[in-house]
Design a protein around this motif. Structure first.
Motif, PDB file in Angstrom:
ATOM      1  N   ALA A   1       0.854  -1.264  -0.011  1.00 51.59           N
ATOM      2  CA  ALA A   1       0.027  -0.031   0.044  1.00 51.59           C
ATOM      3  C   ALA A   1       0.894   1.213   0.040  1.00 51.59           C
ATOM      4  N   GLU A   2       1.958   1.375   0.890  1.00 48.65           N
ATOM      5  CA  GLU A   2       2.914   2.366   0.927  1.00 48.65           C
ATOM      6  C   GLU A   2       3.475   2.620  -0.755  1.00 48.65           C
ATOM      7  N   ILE A   3       3.989   1.397  -1.333  1.00 53.17           N
ATOM      8  CA  ILE A   3       4.302   1.771  -2.750  1.00 53.17           C
ATOM      9  C   ILE A   3       3.443   2.224  -3.547  1.00 53.17           C
ATOM     10  N   GLY A   4       2.081   1.921  -3.558  1.00 51.24           N
ATOM     11  CA  GLY A   4       1.079   2.368  -4.017  1.00 51.24           C
ATOM     12  C   GLY A   4       0.889   4.051  -4.027  1.00 51.24           C
ATOM     13  N   VAL A   5       1.205   4.602  -2.651  1.00 49.81           N
ATOM     14  CA  VAL A   5       0.963   6.113  -2.476  1.00 49.81           C
ATOM     15  C   VAL A   5       2.365   6.792  -3.251  1.00 49.81           C
ATOM     16  N   ILE A   6       3.300   6.005  -2.986  1.00 49.98           N
ATOM     17  CA  ILE A   6       4.717   6.594  -3.648  1.00 49.98           C
ATOM     18  C   ILE A   6       4.732   6.490  -5.192  1.00 49.98           C
ATOM     19  N   LEU A   7       3.967   5.621  -5.704  1.00 48.19           N
ATOM     20  CA  LEU A   7       4.038   5.608  -7.245  1.00 48.19           C
ATOM     21  C   LEU A   7       2.855   6.323  -7.687  1.00 48.19           C
ATOM     22  N   LEU A   8       1.854   6.770  -7.043  1.00 45.92           N
ATOM     23  CA  LEU A   8       0.853   7.544  -7.415  1.00 45.92           C
ATOM     24  C   LEU A   8       1.373   9.039  -7.311  1.00 45.92           C
ATOM     25  N   LEU A   9       1.958   9.451  -6.210  1.00 53.95           N
ATOM     26  CA  LEU A   9       2.526  10.677  -6.241  1.00 53.95           C
ATOM     27  C   LEU A   9       3.613  10.923  -7.266  1.00 53.95           C
ATOM     28  N   PHE A  10       4.201  10.131  -7.667  1.00 49.44           N
ATOM     29  CA  PHE A  10       5.553  10.151  -8.578  1.00 49.44           C
ATOM     30  C   PHE A  10       4.848  10.363  -9.725  1.00 49.44           C
TER      31      PHE A  10
ATOM     32  N   SER B   1      -6.487  13.930   2.605  1.00 43.27           N
ATOM     33  CA  SER B   1      -5.852  12.684   2.010  1.00 43.27           C
ATOM     34  C   SER B   1      -5.287  12.876   0.920  1.00 43.27           C
ATOM     35  N   THR B   2      -3.958  13.056   0.742  1.00 40.33           N
ATOM     36  CA  THR B   2      -3.461  13.154  -0.583  1.00 40.33           C
ATOM     37  C   THR B   2      -3.844  12.096  -1.461  1.00 40.33           C
ATOM     38  N   ALA B   3      -3.512  10.840  -1.102  1.00 41.67           N
ATOM     39  CA  ALA B   3      -3.767   9.859  -2.026  1.00 41.67           C
ATOM     40  C   ALA B   3      -5.197   9.778  -2.576  1.00 41.67           C
ATOM     41  N   ILE B   4      -6.129   9.954  -1.591  1.00 39.73           N
ATOM     42  CA  ILE B   4      -7.624   9.916  -2.151  1.00 39.73           C
ATOM     43  C   ILE B   4      -8.145  11.127  -3.080  1.00 39.73           C
ATOM     44  N   ILE B   5      -7.572  12.167  -2.806  1.00 36.58           N
ATOM     45  CA  ILE B   5      -7.756  13.428  -3.394  1.00 36.58           C
ATOM     46  C   ILE B   5      -7.108  13.378  -5.016  1.00 36.58           C
ATOM     47  N   VAL B   6      -5.996  12.825  -4.972  1.00 38.73           N
ATOM     48  CA  VAL B   6      -5.464  12.774  -6.400  1.00 38.73           C
ATOM     49  C   VAL B   6      -5.722  11.672  -7.039  1.00 38.73           C
ATOM     50  N   LYS B   7      -6.138  10.646  -6.469  1.00 37.15           N
ATOM     51  CA  LYS B   7      -6.895   9.771  -7.261  1.00 37.15           C
ATOM     52  C   LYS B   7      -8.097  10.208  -7.855  1.00 37.15           C
TER      53      LYS B   7
ATOM     54  N   LYS C   1       5.927   8.159 -17.900  1.00 35.88           N
ATOM     55  CA  LYS C   1       4.584   8.120 -17.388  1.00 35.88           C
ATOM     56  C   LYS C   1       3.475   7.118 -17.850  1.00 35.88           C
ATOM     57  N   LEU C   2       3.684   6.737 -19.138  1.00 40.22           N
ATOM     58  CA  LEU C   2       3.132   5.770 -19.746  1.00 40.22           C
ATOM     59  C   LEU C   2       3.631   4.240 -19.441  1.00 40.22           C
ATOM     60  N   LEU C   3       5.000   4.235 -19.222  1.00 36.76           N
ATOM     61  CA  LEU C   3       5.473   3.060 -18.536  1.00 36.76           C
ATOM     62  C   LEU C   3       5.285   2.925 -17.156  1.00 36.76           C
ATOM     63  N   SER C   4       5.051   3.676 -16.220  1.00 38.26           N
ATOM     64  CA  SER C   4       4.881   3.662 -14.769  1.00 38.26           C
ATOM     65  C   SER C   4       3.513   3.453 -14.539  1.00 38.26           C
ATOM     66  N   SER C   5       2.601   4.060 -15.300  1.00 36.52           N
ATOM     67  CA  SER C   5       1.049   4.002 -14.890  1.00 36.52           C
ATOM     68  C   SER C   5       0.743   2.735 -14.506  1.00 36.52           C
ATOM     69  N   PRO C   6       0.617   1.533 -15.609  1.00 36.33           N
ATOM     70  CA  PRO C   6       0.166   0.307 -15.203  1.00 36.33           C
ATOM     71  C   PRO C   6       0.590  -0.168 -13.565  1.00 36.33           C
ATOM     72  N   ILE C   7       1.957  -0.099 -13.598  1.00 39.04           N
ATOM     73  CA  ILE C   7       2.245  -0.621 -12.035  1.00 39.04           C
ATOM     74  C   ILE C   7       1.815   0.333 -10.925  1.00 39.04           C
TER      75      ILE C   7
ATOM     76  N   ASP D   1      -1.183   1.717 -11.089  1.00 39.39           N
ATOM     77  CA  ASP D   1      -2.749   1.373 -10.929  1.00 39.39           C
ATOM     78  C   ASP D   1      -2.651   0.195 -10.002  1.00 39.39           C
ATOM     79  N   MET D   2      -2.023  -0.846 -10.123  1.00 44.61           N
ATOM     80  CA  MET D   2      -1.935  -2.078  -9.438  1.00 44.61           C
ATOM     81  C   MET D   2      -1.854  -1.898  -7.866  1.00 44.61           C
ATOM     82  N   PHE D   3      -0.901  -0.967  -7.456  1.00 42.59           N
ATOM     83  CA  PHE D   3      -0.417  -1.026  -6.090  1.00 42.59           C
ATOM     84  C   PHE D   3      -1.367  -0.012  -5.539  1.00 42.59           C
ATOM     85  N   VAL D   4      -1.771   1.209  -6.222  1.00 44.42           N
ATOM     86  CA  VAL D   4      -2.766   1.943  -5.787  1.00 44.42           C
ATOM     87  C   VAL D   4      -4.391   1.331  -5.264  1.00 44.42           C
TER      88      VAL D   4
END
Length: 441
Positions: free
Chosen positions: A110-119, A177-183, A312-318, A320-323
């Motif tokens: 889950a923490e990885i998901g937050v990191i990738l989302l903000l990235f 919540s940064t994660a919720i608002i950004v998503k 961005k295109l390369l990172s997005s699928p990864i 999405d899974m962790f988020v």
């Protein structure tokens, strides 16, 4: 012949069902015990896919589907905890929760998901955009947060909470919540709008203040006073990291990424940008800041390169899974089986927090002379969601014995309810704001 009473032994049925399910799991996966992380991940992915597809079909935000899927996996669903041999619902945030057995491993993902989302979001915001809203974001974010904190403290005290309980819950619920608002903004296609740039700036400011609050609250709980030195250190470190990123980092990282991209090998480019992402998140963590801040700044650096869109295109699928795992884990962690004990306090605090967050942000926007439509959009977006930092602040208080244990399920219930109402608040803003703008014309 003696009549034998036809009574159903519920405990016998449950025991029989437990044995049946256990045998079935062992036959399907003879070398994979039910208590393993892989089994938990399978449940998360299967149930998550089914539930989110259902929410997509009824045209509801996927974030609500993720949370609902987590709640089905957790203590909210008595069916799963009754049928499966997982030991029943538990309020332990490290041990088994409902159908899940290894929530600590899921928290890591889950923490990885937050990191990738903000990235990935950071890639949308090059330095020029960030610079344009810096002063306004600091002012609006500070006014909105501390005005909410003050009023919430008095409201919590009026509801009968002890001093430390009221202080910690007020601090927790004053941070969006940064994660919720950004998503949410990403799902609604609003992430590139001018008001969203301001919202993201405010969220970064709130994350920095949250780190300061955690340190200050620990100091108050253990020593009885606020450590001015620790507050000054956090502010200086955050300023140093941000200034260093925009002065030194922008001259080093983007050219390096462009050199890697020149090799025209997507796997190498993906590994390189992820290295920047997690490296910066690690740097932020080492200096005592949020990993989300580091990940976002890493995204801003990548945005300055010529290969930003490809990265961005390369990172997005990864991402999405962790988020997805992050939001499902949030839903599963919340012990809402005690909902009836806290529901009235939760509703009262949600009403005060949402109203004050909206009003505080509007006040800040008016002071800094922002356009009315932009101010309203940012206020509607920031009003409701509470999440990761809210949970962290309360958990810190519980861990050091400064606050009552019931605050953790309380803040969990509030986080879930506010996450559910957030999309509807944003949609309400979309209907109200055009009407107000027409009247102004």
């Amino acid at each position: 012949m003696q009549n034998i009473p036809l009574q159903i032994d519920s405990s016998g049925i449950q025991h029989s069902l437990n044995n049946t399910v256990s045998s079935l799991i062992e036959q399907i996966t003879p070398e994979l015990p039910h208590t393993t992380f892989v089994t938990d991940l399978a449940f998360i992915m299967i149930i998550g896919a089914v539930v989110t597809l259902a929410f997509f079909k009824i045209k509801q935000p996927l974030i609500i589907g993720y949370l609902f899927a987590g709640m089905l996996l957790g203590p909210l669903s008595p069916f799963w905890s009754w049928v499966l041999p997982a030991g029943g619902p538990s309020t332990d945030v490290i041990g088994g929760v409902g159908i899940l057995s290894d929530i600590s491993a899921l928290n890591l993902f889950a923490e990885i998901g937050v990191i990738l989302l903000l990235f990935v979001i950071g890639i949308e915001f090059p330095y020029a955009k960030i610079k344009s809203i810096g002063r306004v974001a600091i002012g609006v974010g500070t006014i909105g947060l501390f005005s909410t904190l003050g009023v919430l403290f008095y409201a919590a005290s009026a509801l009968g909470l002890e001093f430390m309980d009221a202080l910690f819950i007020a601090a927790a619920l004053s941070i969006s919540s940064t994660a919720i608002i950004v998503k949410l903004l990403e799902e609604m296609g609003k992430i590139k709008k001018e008001s969203s740039i301001l919202v993201l700036g405010i969220l970064i400011v709130e994350d920095v203040i949250a780190v300061i609050l955690i340190s200050s609250l620990q100091s108050i709980a253990l020593v009885g006073s606020v450590s001015i030195e620790s507050v000054v250190v956090v502010v200086m470190v955050a300023t140093g990291l941000i200034v260093g990123t925009f002065t030194i980092g922008t001259r080093i990282i983007p050219p390096l990424i462009d050199r890697v991209a020149a090799a025209e090998h997507r796997e190498i480019l993906l590994l390189s940008v992820l290295g920047v992402c997690f490296g910066y998140a690690l740097l932020a963590n080492i200096v005592g800041l949020s990993v989300a801040i580091g990940a976002f700044l890493a995204g801003v650096l990548v945005a300055e390169s010529k290969s930003a869109e490809v990265a961005k295109l390369l990172s997005s699928p990864i991402k999405d899974m962790f988020v997805a795992i992050f939001f499902i884990s949030v839903g599963a962690l919340m012990d809402v089986s005690q909902l009836e004990n806290y529901i009235f306090v939760a509703i009262a605090l949600i009403a005060v927090a949402t109203g004050m967050k909206f009003g505080g942000n509007m006040l800040g926007n008016l002071i800094f002379r922002q356009k009315r439509g932009k101010a309203l959009r940012s206020a509607f977006t920031l009003a409701a969601p509470r999440g990761e930092f809210s949970i962290v602040i309360v958990k810190v208080g519980v861990d050091i014995g400064a606050v009552s244990a019931f605050l953790f399920p309380l803040v969990g219930i509030i986080s879930i309810i506010t996450a559910f109402i957030s999309p509807f608040l944003v949609k309400a803003g979309d209907k109200i704001i055009p009407a107000i703008e027409k009247k102004d014309v």
